[in-house]
Design a protein around this motif. Structure first.
Motif, PDB file in Angstrom:
ATOM      1  N   MET A 124      -2.068  -8.751   4.232  1.00 46.56           N
ATOM      2  CA  MET A 124      -3.533  -8.081   4.495  1.00 46.56           C
ATOM      3  C   MET A 124      -4.099  -8.080   2.906  1.00 46.56           C
ATOM      4  O   MET A 124      -3.482  -7.950   2.029  1.00 46.56           O
ATOM      5  CB  MET A 124      -3.673  -6.885   5.052  1.00 46.56           C
ATOM      6  CG  MET A 124      -3.101  -6.568   6.344  1.00 46.56           C
ATOM      7  SD  MET A 124      -3.388  -4.778   6.921  1.00 46.56           S
ATOM      8  CE  MET A 124      -5.056  -5.113   7.788  1.00 46.56           C
ATOM      9  N   SER A 125      -5.421  -8.685   2.888  1.00 41.50           N
ATOM     10  CA  SER A 125      -5.741  -8.806   1.620  1.00 41.50           C
ATOM     11  C   SER A 125      -6.067  -7.616   0.809  1.00 41.50           C
ATOM     12  O   SER A 125      -6.465  -6.601   1.503  1.00 41.50           O
ATOM     13  CB  SER A 125      -7.154  -9.530   1.581  1.00 41.50           C
ATOM     14  OG  SER A 125      -8.286  -8.926   2.140  1.00 41.50           O
ATOM     15  N   PRO A 126      -5.891  -7.446  -0.548  1.00 44.21           N
ATOM     16  CA  PRO A 126      -6.436  -6.155  -1.301  1.00 44.21           C
ATOM     17  C   PRO A 126      -7.730  -5.561  -0.802  1.00 44.21           C
ATOM     18  O   PRO A 126      -7.699  -4.355  -0.498  1.00 44.21           O
ATOM     19  CB  PRO A 126      -6.163  -6.614  -2.477  1.00 44.21           C
ATOM     20  CG  PRO A 126      -5.256  -7.723  -2.518  1.00 44.21           C
ATOM     21  CD  PRO A 126      -5.473  -8.554  -1.462  1.00 44.21           C
ATOM     22  N   GLU A 127      -8.626  -6.533  -0.434  1.00 42.40           N
ATOM     23  CA  GLU A 127     -10.193  -6.276  -0.208  1.00 42.40           C
ATOM     24  C   GLU A 127      -9.893  -5.289   1.289  1.00 42.40           C
ATOM     25  O   GLU A 127     -10.648  -4.377   1.499  1.00 42.40           O
ATOM     26  CB  GLU A 127     -10.952  -7.266  -0.141  1.00 42.40           C
ATOM     27  CG  GLU A 127     -12.229  -6.718   0.220  1.00 42.40           C
ATOM     28  CD  GLU A 127     -13.233  -7.951   0.297  1.00 42.40           C
ATOM     29  OE1 GLU A 127     -14.462  -7.743   0.853  1.00 42.40           O
ATOM     30  OE2 GLU A 127     -12.787  -9.132   0.070  1.00 42.40           O
ATOM     31  N   ALA A 128      -9.333  -5.977   2.047  1.00 43.63           N
ATOM     32  CA  ALA A 128      -9.150  -5.447   3.463  1.00 43.63           C
ATOM     33  C   ALA A 128      -8.469  -4.123   3.379  1.00 43.63           C
ATOM     34  O   ALA A 128      -8.839  -3.155   4.234  1.00 43.63           O
ATOM     35  CB  ALA A 128      -8.464  -6.639   4.532  1.00 43.63           C
ATOM     36  N   LEU A 129      -7.269  -3.945   2.877  1.00 40.33           N
ATOM     37  CA  LEU A 129      -6.621  -2.689   2.696  1.00 40.33           C
ATOM     38  C   LEU A 129      -7.454  -1.622   2.110  1.00 40.33           C
ATOM     39  O   LEU A 129      -7.659  -0.702   2.702  1.00 40.33           O
ATOM     40  CB  LEU A 129      -5.598  -2.876   1.739  1.00 40.33           C
ATOM     41  CG  LEU A 129      -4.459  -3.598   2.412  1.00 40.33           C
ATOM     42  CD1 LEU A 129      -3.247  -4.015   1.393  1.00 40.33           C
ATOM     43  CD2 LEU A 129      -3.786  -2.954   3.766  1.00 40.33           C
TER      44      LEU A 129
END
Length: 444
Positions: free
Chosen positions: A423-428
């Protein structure tokens, strides 16, 4: 050609070694009516081999190998869950020349070595904070892991609910472990999480669900078990549902009364509507024409008509006959009938999640990926708003993210395993913040 996801763990045979065979291999299976991208992952550890087949164009469906036998430059992979077998020979130019057998038919399948993702963004392996959990729902026992924050002391918690098809507790997709990654980030924020092997996976009972409510009841029992854990604040627990799990969370809410629900790329429509929408979106994103979309819809109509017009659990023969009449090869029609002829598919096909969304009075938040082709953000958002009305609801979309919340603009299922992160850092960061907001608002 349909490759079945398997419910059994991969078995391993002790065999001879050839380190050049280890790794990820990719090729294209030509079955006449379609070309399917196939990946095979081979791994050697302490003198034993394990393997997995991934059908990329079928939602990255994974089939663990029943056995892997290596004899010099020759590898034989048995895939009993799919009634299939692959045999290949390593060539001097580092390719696998081989044949794929399934349901009595043989297809040429040559494979080339694939590069591994440059970065996996896997979470730290801090398993010391995982607690083994058993969840009981009548005769069904589910195995799971409770991830606790460091020094946990009556912290809030969530139960993860996976999407369609049997999945393991980590929601493993290729090399990515989506739920494990999210669990680690939630723990860092002081939030416990319970993730479970679905029925038929890992150590969970192999009892087939016949209706979505069966799975919802499993998840309700899981929330009850979470409340009983000594390190968890039983007055502050909720669901995080992904894909179909978003709808299942509402179905579970009636008996388990979660304090909040977070839906990630949630399927808040009937399965029929969702399949039609995603089918067209994927065909067009893959460069398909109006005629290709119409052909896809015609096949879907054959399957859905058979599901609606036959008694529950008896749709298989009608699906097979209809698909053969529509021009599909017999082996493909037979495989599709085995998948879609199950009672679960019939009971889920036209199930409307709106009444369940309306019946839940608690806090609800939905997050979608702007590039998602499996669950279309705009139409699902509209359905949520219409169903929830004045009930406390928040809907938002992360631009450029796919169904797994990876930063991958195409949105095609082929990107799930090739993305450099689970999962992307932004999504997390966004998901953790959203869970914390739900906790702050609902657990005063």
């Amino acid at each position: 050609m349909t490759i079945f996801p398997a419910s059994a763990m991969a078995a391993i045979l002790f065999v001879s070694l050839n380190p050049e065979l280890e790794g990820r291999w990719g090729g294209e299976l030509d079955v006449g009516a379609a070309q399917l991208r196939i990946e095979i992952v081979l791994d050697e550890s302490d003198g034993s081999w394990s393997g997995e087949l991934i059908s990329v164009d079928q939602g990255n469906a994974r089939v663990p190998a029943t056995s892997v036998t290596v004899e010099g430059d020759r590898v034989i992979i048995e895939l009993s869950a799919a009634s299939a077998r692959y045999e290949g020979t390593l060539t001097p130019n580092s390719q696998l020349d081989g044949e794929f057998e399934q349901v009595g038919q043989t297809f040429e399948l040559d494979m080339a070595r694939m590069a591994q993702p440059a970065e996996t963004n896997a979470p730290p392996a801090r398993y010391d904070n995982d607690r083994d959990i058993r969840v009981l729902n009548g005769e069904v026992t589910l195995a799971g892991s409770l991830r606790l924050p460091e020094g946990a002391n009556t912290v809030p918690g969530v139960v993860f609910i996976s999407g369609s098809g049997p999945q393991d507790r980590d929601m493993t997709v290729g090399e990515h472990r989506v739920f494990l990654t999210l669990a680690e980030h939630l723990a860092d924020a002081g939030i416990a999480s319970l993730r479970l092997d679905d029925r038929g996976v890992g150590d969970s009972a192999a009892i087939t669900p016949h209706h979505p409510q069966d799975i919802a009841d499993d998840m309700g029992a899981a929330l009850t078990e979470l409340r009983l854990q000594p390190d968890v604040n039983g007055q502050c627990v909720g669901f995080i549902g992904h894909s179909e799990g978003g709808s299942l969370a509402f179905m579970a809410a009636g008996s388990s009364a979660p304090d909040f629900i977070l839906s990630l790329a949630g399927m808040h429509a009937s399965m029929a509507d969702t399949l039609i929408e995603q089918g067209e979106a994927i065909v067009r994103a893959s460069g398909g024409s109006d005629a290709d979309v119409a052909a896809q819809r015609a096949v879907q109509d054959v399957v859905m008509t058979a599901l609606r017009d036959t008694p529950v659990g008896e749709a298989g023969p009608a699906i097979e006959a209809g698909l053969i009449e529509a021009g599909l090869p017999e082996q493909i029609a037979r495989q599709q009938a085995m998948i879609w002829g199950q009672a679960y598919a019939q009971n889920a096909l036209d199930l409307d999640p709106a009444p369940y969304m309306q019946a839940y009075p608690g806090l609800f938040s939905a997050l979608f990926g702007g590039s998602d082709l499996q669950v279309l953000a705009n139409v699902m958002s509209e359905r949520i708003i219409a169903a929830r009305g004045a009930l406390p609801t928040r809907v938002s979309t992360l631009a450029g993210h796919n169904h797994l919340f990876q930063l991958e603009a195409s949105g095609l299922p082929t990107g799930y395993t090739t993305a450099p992160h689970a999962m992307s850092p932004e999504a997390l960061a966004t998901i953790v913040e959203e869970v914390q907001n739900l906790i702050d608002m609902s657990c005063q």
